[in-house]
Write a protein that holds these residues in place. Structure first.
Motif, PDB file in Angstrom:
ATOM      1  N   GLU A 150     -14.485  -8.354 -91.014  1.00 63.32           N
ATOM      2  CA  GLU A 150     -15.155  -8.702 -89.761  1.00 63.32           C
ATOM      3  C   GLU A 150     -16.135  -9.847 -89.917  1.00 63.32           C
ATOM      4  OE1 GLU A 150     -16.781  -5.315 -87.824  1.00 63.32           O
ATOM      5  OE2 GLU A 150     -14.980  -4.093 -88.089  1.00 63.32           O
ATOM      6  N   THR A 151     -16.633 -10.066 -91.120  1.00 65.63           N
ATOM      7  CA  THR A 151     -17.623 -11.131 -91.323  1.00 65.63           C
ATOM      8  C   THR A 151     -16.964 -12.486 -91.577  1.00 65.63           C
ATOM      9  OG1 THR A 151     -17.747 -10.593 -93.693  1.00 65.63           O
ATOM     10  CG2 THR A 151     -19.331  -9.519 -92.213  1.00 65.63           C
ATOM     11  N   MET A 152     -15.667 -12.494 -91.813  1.00 66.34           N
ATOM     12  CA  MET A 152     -14.979 -13.761 -92.075  1.00 66.34           C
ATOM     13  C   MET A 152     -14.817 -14.538 -90.775  1.00 66.34           C
ATOM     14  SD  MET A 152     -11.214 -14.348 -93.838  1.00 66.34           S
ATOM     15  CE  MET A 152     -11.755 -13.678 -95.406  1.00 66.34           C
ATOM     16  N   PRO A 153     -14.871 -15.879 -90.822  1.00 64.34           N
ATOM     17  CA  PRO A 153     -14.660 -16.685 -89.611  1.00 64.34           C
ATOM     18  C   PRO A 153     -13.342 -16.325 -88.937  1.00 64.34           C
ATOM     19  CG  PRO A 153     -15.442 -18.063 -91.401  1.00 64.34           C
ATOM     20  CD  PRO A 153     -15.184 -16.714 -92.001  1.00 64.34           C
ATOM     21  N   LYS A 154     -13.326 -16.425 -87.604  1.00 67.28           N
ATOM     22  CA  LYS A 154     -12.162 -15.971 -86.849  1.00 67.28           C
ATOM     23  C   LYS A 154     -10.915 -16.818 -87.086  1.00 67.28           C
ATOM     24  CE  LYS A 154     -14.650 -13.543 -83.211  1.00 67.28           C
ATOM     25  NZ  LYS A 154     -14.876 -13.367 -81.763  1.00 67.28           N
ATOM     26  N   ASP A 155     -11.083 -18.018 -87.646  1.00 62.25           N
ATOM     27  CA  ASP A 155      -9.906 -18.832 -87.926  1.00 62.25           C
ATOM     28  C   ASP A 155      -9.417 -18.647 -89.356  1.00 62.25           C
ATOM     29  OD1 ASP A 155     -12.011 -20.034 -89.188  1.00 62.25           O
ATOM     30  OD2 ASP A 155     -11.526 -22.075 -88.536  1.00 62.25           O
ATOM     31  N   GLY A 156     -10.020 -17.670 -90.072  1.00 64.52           N
ATOM     32  CA  GLY A 156      -9.612 -17.401 -91.446  1.00 64.52           C
ATOM     33  C   GLY A 156      -8.590 -16.274 -91.508  1.00 64.52           C
ATOM     34  N   ARG A 157      -8.135 -15.996 -92.715  1.00 65.01           N
ATOM     35  CA  ARG A 157      -7.177 -14.888 -92.905  1.00 65.01           C
ATOM     36  C   ARG A 157      -7.974 -13.599 -93.045  1.00 65.01           C
ATOM     37  NH1 ARG A 157      -4.472 -19.319 -94.990  1.00 65.01           N
ATOM     38  NH2 ARG A 157      -2.324 -19.487 -94.194  1.00 65.01           N
ATOM     39  N   ARG A 158      -8.290 -13.026 -91.911  1.00 67.34           N
ATOM     40  CA  ARG A 158      -9.198 -11.890 -91.844  1.00 67.34           C
ATOM     41  C   ARG A 158      -8.516 -10.566 -92.175  1.00 67.34           C
ATOM     42  NH1 ARG A 158     -11.344 -11.470 -86.239  1.00 67.34           N
ATOM     43  NH2 ARG A 158     -12.950 -10.158 -87.188  1.00 67.34           N
ATOM     44  N   VAL A 159      -7.183 -10.527 -92.070  1.00 67.68           N
ATOM     45  CA  VAL A 159      -6.452  -9.273 -92.268  1.00 67.68           C
ATOM     46  C   VAL A 159      -5.840  -9.240 -93.667  1.00 67.68           C
ATOM     47  CG1 VAL A 159      -4.630  -7.764 -91.411  1.00 67.68           C
ATOM     48  CG2 VAL A 159      -5.901  -9.219 -89.805  1.00 67.68           C
ATOM     49  N   VAL A 332       7.133 -11.926 -75.077  1.00 65.42           N
ATOM     50  CA  VAL A 332       7.165 -13.281 -74.527  1.00 65.42           C
ATOM     51  C   VAL A 332       5.794 -13.695 -74.024  1.00 65.42           C
ATOM     52  CG1 VAL A 332       8.190 -14.738 -72.730  1.00 65.42           C
ATOM     53  CG2 VAL A 332       9.619 -13.148 -74.020  1.00 65.42           C
ATOM     54  N   ASN A 333       5.034 -12.765 -73.491  1.00 64.96           N
ATOM     55  CA  ASN A 333       3.670 -13.089 -73.051  1.00 64.96           C
ATOM     56  C   ASN A 333       2.805 -13.508 -74.235  1.00 64.96           C
ATOM     57  OD1 ASN A 333       0.696 -12.284 -72.366  1.00 64.96           O
ATOM     58  ND2 ASN A 333       1.722 -12.339 -70.385  1.00 64.96           N
ATOM     59  N   LEU A 334       2.997 -12.851 -75.361  1.00 66.31           N
ATOM     60  CA  LEU A 334       2.161 -13.109 -76.533  1.00 66.31           C
ATOM     61  C   LEU A 334       2.615 -14.313 -77.347  1.00 66.31           C
ATOM     62  CD1 LEU A 334      -0.033 -12.318 -78.586  1.00 66.31           C
ATOM     63  CD2 LEU A 334       1.590 -10.652 -79.550  1.00 66.31           C
ATOM     64  N   GLY A 335       3.938 -14.511 -77.474  1.00 63.25           N
ATOM     65  CA  GLY A 335       4.475 -15.483 -78.424  1.00 63.25           C
ATOM     66  C   GLY A 335       3.920 -16.880 -78.272  1.00 63.25           C
ATOM     67  N   TRP A 336       4.002 -17.456 -77.078  1.00 63.11           N
ATOM     68  CA  TRP A 336       3.571 -18.844 -76.891  1.00 63.11           C
ATOM     69  C   TRP A 336       2.053 -18.985 -76.977  1.00 63.11           C
ATOM     70  CZ3 TRP A 336       0.488 -20.169 -72.676  1.00 63.11           C
ATOM     71  CH2 TRP A 336       0.440 -19.254 -71.611  1.00 63.11           C
ATOM     72  N   LYS A 337       1.334 -17.966 -76.536  1.00 63.23           N
ATOM     73  CA  LYS A 337      -0.130 -18.027 -76.609  1.00 63.23           C
ATOM     74  C   LYS A 337      -0.600 -18.077 -78.054  1.00 63.23           C
ATOM     75  CE  LYS A 337      -0.655 -15.455 -72.263  1.00 63.23           C
ATOM     76  NZ  LYS A 337      -1.082 -14.197 -71.609  1.00 63.23           N
ATOM     77  N   LEU A 338      -0.036 -17.199 -78.873  1.00 62.75           N
ATOM     78  CA  LEU A 338      -0.429 -17.158 -80.280  1.00 62.75           C
ATOM     79  C   LEU A 338      -0.013 -18.443 -80.992  1.00 62.75           C
ATOM     80  CD1 LEU A 338      -1.743 -15.534 -82.502  1.00 62.75           C
ATOM     81  CD2 LEU A 338       0.423 -14.333 -82.856  1.00 62.75           C
ATOM     82  N   SER A 339       1.141 -18.967 -80.650  1.00 58.85           N
ATOM     83  CA  SER A 339       1.599 -20.221 -81.253  1.00 58.85           C
ATOM     84  C   SER A 339       0.644 -21.364 -80.944  1.00 58.85           C
ATOM     85  CB  SER A 339       3.003 -20.562 -80.742  1.00 58.85           C
ATOM     86  OG  SER A 339       3.411 -21.837 -81.178  1.00 58.85           O
ATOM     87  N   LEU A 340       0.248 -21.515 -79.693  1.00 56.81           N
ATOM     88  CA  LEU A 340      -0.650 -22.607 -79.313  1.00 56.81           C
ATOM     89  C   LEU A 340      -1.995 -22.491 -80.005  1.00 56.81           C
ATOM     90  CD1 LEU A 340       0.052 -23.009 -75.475  1.00 56.81           C
ATOM     91  CD2 LEU A 340       0.887 -24.422 -77.358  1.00 56.81           C
ATOM     92  N   VAL A 341      -2.513 -21.286 -80.131  1.00 55.22           N
ATOM     93  CA  VAL A 341      -3.807 -21.089 -80.792  1.00 55.22           C
ATOM     94  C   VAL A 341      -3.705 -21.418 -82.279  1.00 55.22           C
ATOM     95  CG1 VAL A 341      -5.523 -19.356 -81.475  1.00 55.22           C
ATOM     96  CG2 VAL A 341      -4.688 -19.429 -79.114  1.00 55.22           C
ATOM     97  N   LEU A 342      -2.673 -20.913 -82.937  1.00 57.06           N
ATOM     98  CA  LEU A 342      -2.527 -21.147 -84.369  1.00 57.06           C
ATOM     99  C   LEU A 342      -2.284 -22.621 -84.693  1.00 57.06           C
ATOM    100  CD1 LEU A 342      -0.476 -18.012 -85.416  1.00 57.06           C
ATOM    101  CD2 LEU A 342      -2.683 -18.712 -86.384  1.00 57.06           C
ATOM    102  N   ARG A 343      -1.664 -23.349 -83.791  1.00 55.57           N
ATOM    103  CA  ARG A 343      -1.404 -24.767 -84.027  1.00 55.57           C
ATOM    104  C   ARG A 343      -2.573 -25.649 -83.591  1.00 55.57           C
ATOM    105  NH1 ARG A 343       3.479 -26.659 -81.228  1.00 55.57           N
ATOM    106  NH2 ARG A 343       3.393 -24.835 -79.857  1.00 55.57           N
ATOM    107  N   GLY A 344      -3.677 -25.018 -83.196  1.00 59.97           N
ATOM    108  CA  GLY A 344      -4.868 -25.773 -82.838  1.00 59.97           C
ATOM    109  C   GLY A 344      -4.778 -26.483 -81.506  1.00 59.97           C
ATOM    110  N   LEU A 345      -3.845 -26.058 -80.647  1.00 56.15           N
ATOM    111  CA  LEU A 345      -3.670 -26.697 -79.349  1.00 56.15           C
ATOM    112  C   LEU A 345      -4.400 -25.957 -78.234  1.00 56.15           C
ATOM    113  CD1 LEU A 345       0.147 -27.501 -79.643  1.00 56.15           C
ATOM    114  CD2 LEU A 345      -1.759 -29.108 -79.892  1.00 56.15           C
ATOM    115  N   ALA A 346      -4.666 -24.667 -78.446  1.00 59.54           N
ATOM    116  CA  ALA A 346      -5.325 -23.855 -77.419  1.00 59.54           C
ATOM    117  C   ALA A 346      -6.520 -23.131 -78.000  1.00 59.54           C
ATOM    118  CB  ALA A 346      -4.337 -22.852 -76.821  1.00 59.54           C
ATOM    119  N   GLN A 347      -7.445 -22.819 -77.128  1.00 61.54           N
ATOM    120  CA  GLN A 347      -8.663 -22.118 -77.533  1.00 61.54           C
ATOM    121  C   GLN A 347      -8.353 -20.638 -77.768  1.00 61.54           C
ATOM    122  OE1 GLN A 347     -11.648 -22.997 -74.497  1.00 61.54           O
ATOM    123  NE2 GLN A 347     -10.722 -25.025 -74.205  1.00 61.54           N
ATOM    124  N   PRO A 348      -9.013 -20.022 -78.744  1.00 61.92           N
ATOM    125  CA  PRO A 348      -8.756 -18.604 -79.048  1.00 61.92           C
ATOM    126  C   PRO A 348      -8.944 -17.684 -77.847  1.00 61.92           C
ATOM    127  CG  PRO A 348      -9.987 -19.612 -80.833  1.00 61.92           C
ATOM    128  CD  PRO A 348      -9.941 -20.633 -79.724  1.00 61.92           C
TER     129      PRO A 348
END
Length: 587
Positions: A150-159, A332-348
């Protein structure tokens, strides 16, 4: 004390737990969209000897979504395309307007039928397509434990997940940014995170049995119902490869006759359930008996890095054949959202809309399912205030008809949020009868030159990009507005001609209300994106409710739902910029 053999740890962006249709389609999307490393594991071995059984039916909206991902054509090659239904009363007399009758009126879609293909065959297709993208299902591989830093930055490998190879017994550690639990109703991921699974399991039991049969039922290659006085509203479903599924209520009274419920018992009860018709099994592929209930996870997105999807976050009866469909909507609701966030195109923050959009719709399904599952077991709904002697089969037909647009998925909509925005100019000009958050209808279009027929969904595939659709109207009336829009768009950050090193995930296309020998000459300006003409009946404009003298701009989300609608003028560009800035990283 001995220690468990441990391999070195490895890393990925997303770990998907569960190799069923939901996990496979989610992995396929992330791999297809690119730029994301995916690992998918499954506790049970997967092979050509997989059991049949389980889910069988995809409704039109689910198939549309898979079509926009490039998966539906292969499913259609093997499926049983069901467009006919039948209901029989206890005497074997055909009755109308009951049971699955709504299936015969599934319109407004190219996929106007129930695509019936057993889960085994669907998974084979999904696995093969996933392998073509370089991702292989790891099975049998079991998730043993997981921790979130939980203390790791949200863009890190937290899991950090520990998984065990079912063949070698070797354990390894996987560190990932996001984990998706698509591991079924007994989800290890959900239980590990202690997410409450609200609901109940009833004492009602149902049986499902698949196989090759012979029968004297007049209409037997259909989706049917037999109103049995002893086995409830019996499901009769024609399956792929010539097989048939029969499903029925297994009452406490009937259970007394079987100290052990085995294949012979399932066959005997199936034969009894379809009386007065005769039934003989030539081959049994699969059977099961299970308790009916409805449960929903209190959260679908946990600790900003773990998602639940499919049966892992909602379970219900198979009464309305919604299990796989609901999971496809999750995926399908999740797939594109997660892709855009991980590729740095969309806000978390975009990821929060997964739960806010999907959870209310799942709750709506569960409310329907509570009534449907009781009616199928010849019980009136809880809190029933009508005549206590009413035939449950009559009420079932009414409930199924009322739920039809939701069941088919074509009427599923999402509330206003940062993705579904009601535009001020839309309200003022009333350019469309559709609203943001609703499905963008598929309509026939014509290609320039050849006038070859195509479809809007085919030209707006789900590639994790938004599609800005310019309904340019009749140039006689819209020329000035279209010129203003084009001028503003070409100098905007959302320009279709952008040469930015990191262009926004946006595509454009223009739909004039009539055809011409040259799109440029017809419009009077350079078209924005590709051009497709409406047909002579102006099907697209009529279906979208757009005035050809005004035109409009419709933004379609990657998953095909309408994001926003603007008036056709220069103000549309500013509105779209504000819209995209609310969740994309606009430079």
């Amino acid at each position: 004390m001995g220690s468990v053999a441990q391999e070195e740890s490895r890393m990925c962006d997303v770990l998907i737990v569960g190799g069923g249709p939901v996990g496979l389609v989610t992995a396929f999307q992330l791999a297809k969209f690119g730029g994301v490393s995916v690992t998918i594991i499954e506790k049970h071995a997967k092979s050509n000897q997989d059991q049949y059984g389980r889910a069988i039916t995809l409704y039109p909206r689910s198939t549309e979504m898979l079509d926009q991902l490039g998966l539906a054509d292969e499913l259609a090659q093997e499926c049983f395309a069901c467009r006919s239904t039948v209901s029989y009363d206890p005497c074997g007399k055909e009755v109308t307007g009951r049971g699955w009758a709504f299936m015969e009126d599934m319109k407004d879609t190219q996929w106007d039928f129930a695509l019936v293909l057993r889960q085994k065959y669907q998974e084979e297709i999904f696995r093969r397509r996933l392998r073509e993208l370089g991702v292989h299902l790891e099975a049998p591989t079991e998730l043993m434990s997981m921790q979130v830093a939980e203390t790791m930055p949200k863009d890190g490998r937290r899991v950090t997940a520990v998984v065990k190879d079912g063949l070698t017994g070797m354990c390894s550690t996987i560190k990932c940014k996001y984990l998706i639990g698509a591991d079924g109703g007994r989800s290890f991921v959900r239980r590990a995170l202690q997410v409450p699974f609200d609901g109940e399991t009833t004492e009602d039991k149902w049986v499902r049995i698949d196989g090759m049969i012979e029968t004297d039922m007049p209409k037997n290659r259909v989706y049917g119902a037999i109103e049995s006085p002893t086995h409830g509203n019996v499901l009769w479903a024609a399956l792929d490869h010539g097989a048939t599924r029969i499903g029925f209520a297994f009452t406490a009274e009937r259970q007394k006759g079987y100290p052990e419920f085995n294949e012979a018992a399932a066959v005997a009860e199936a034969i009894a359930s379809v009386k007065p018709f005769k039934l003989e099994f030539k081959q049994v592929d699969w059977f099961t008996v299970y308790s009916v209930g409805q449960r929903i996870a209190r959260n679908f997105f946990v600790q900003d890095c773990v998602f639940l999807a499919g049966d892992a976050c909602h379970t219900h009866s198979s009464g309305a054949a919604q299990g796989m469909n609901t999971g496809m909507h999750d995926s399908v609701n999740l797939g594109w959202k997660l892709s855009l966030v991980l590729r740095g195109l969309a806000q978390p923050s975009l990821l929060q809309t997964y739960e806010s959009e999907r959870l209310p719709n799942v709750q709506k399904l569960i409310n329907y399912d509570k009534d449907i599952s009781r009616l199928m077991t010849m019980q009136l709904p809880l809190g029933w205030k009508g005549d206590p002697n009413t035939d449950p089969n009559e009420i079932l037909g009414v409930v199924m008809a009322e739920a039809a647009t939701f069941t088919t998925g074509l009427g599923i909509s999402y509330e206003s949020n940062l993705l579904n925005v009601r535009s001020a100019t839309t309200c003022a000009s009333k350019t469309s009868t559709l609203k943001p958050g609703q499905r963008g209808p598929d309509v026939k279009l014509l290609k320039p030159g050849t006038l070859e027929i195509t479809r809007l969904h085919r030209e707006t595939p789900n590639n994790a990009r938004f599609h800005v659709v310019v309904f340019s109207g009749d140039p006689t009336y819209t020329s000035e507005s279209l010129t203003s829009l084009t001028t503003a768009a070409l100098t905007s950050v959302i320009s279709p001609t952008s040469t930015s090193p990191a262009p926004l995930p946006i595509s454009w296309l223009t739909i004039p209300s009539r055809s011409g020998p040259s799109a440029y000459e017809l419009l009077g300006v350079q078209p924005l994106g590709k051009v497709f003409y409406d047909d002579a009946a102006m099907t697209a404009y009529r279906r979208y409710g757009i005035d050809v003298q005004k035109g409009a701009v419709v933004v379609l989300r990657p998953d095909g739902w309408i994001g926003m609608i603007c008036a056709l003028d220069a103000t549309a560009v500013g509105e779209m910029e504000r819209y995209f800035r609310s969740f994309l990283f606009v430079r």
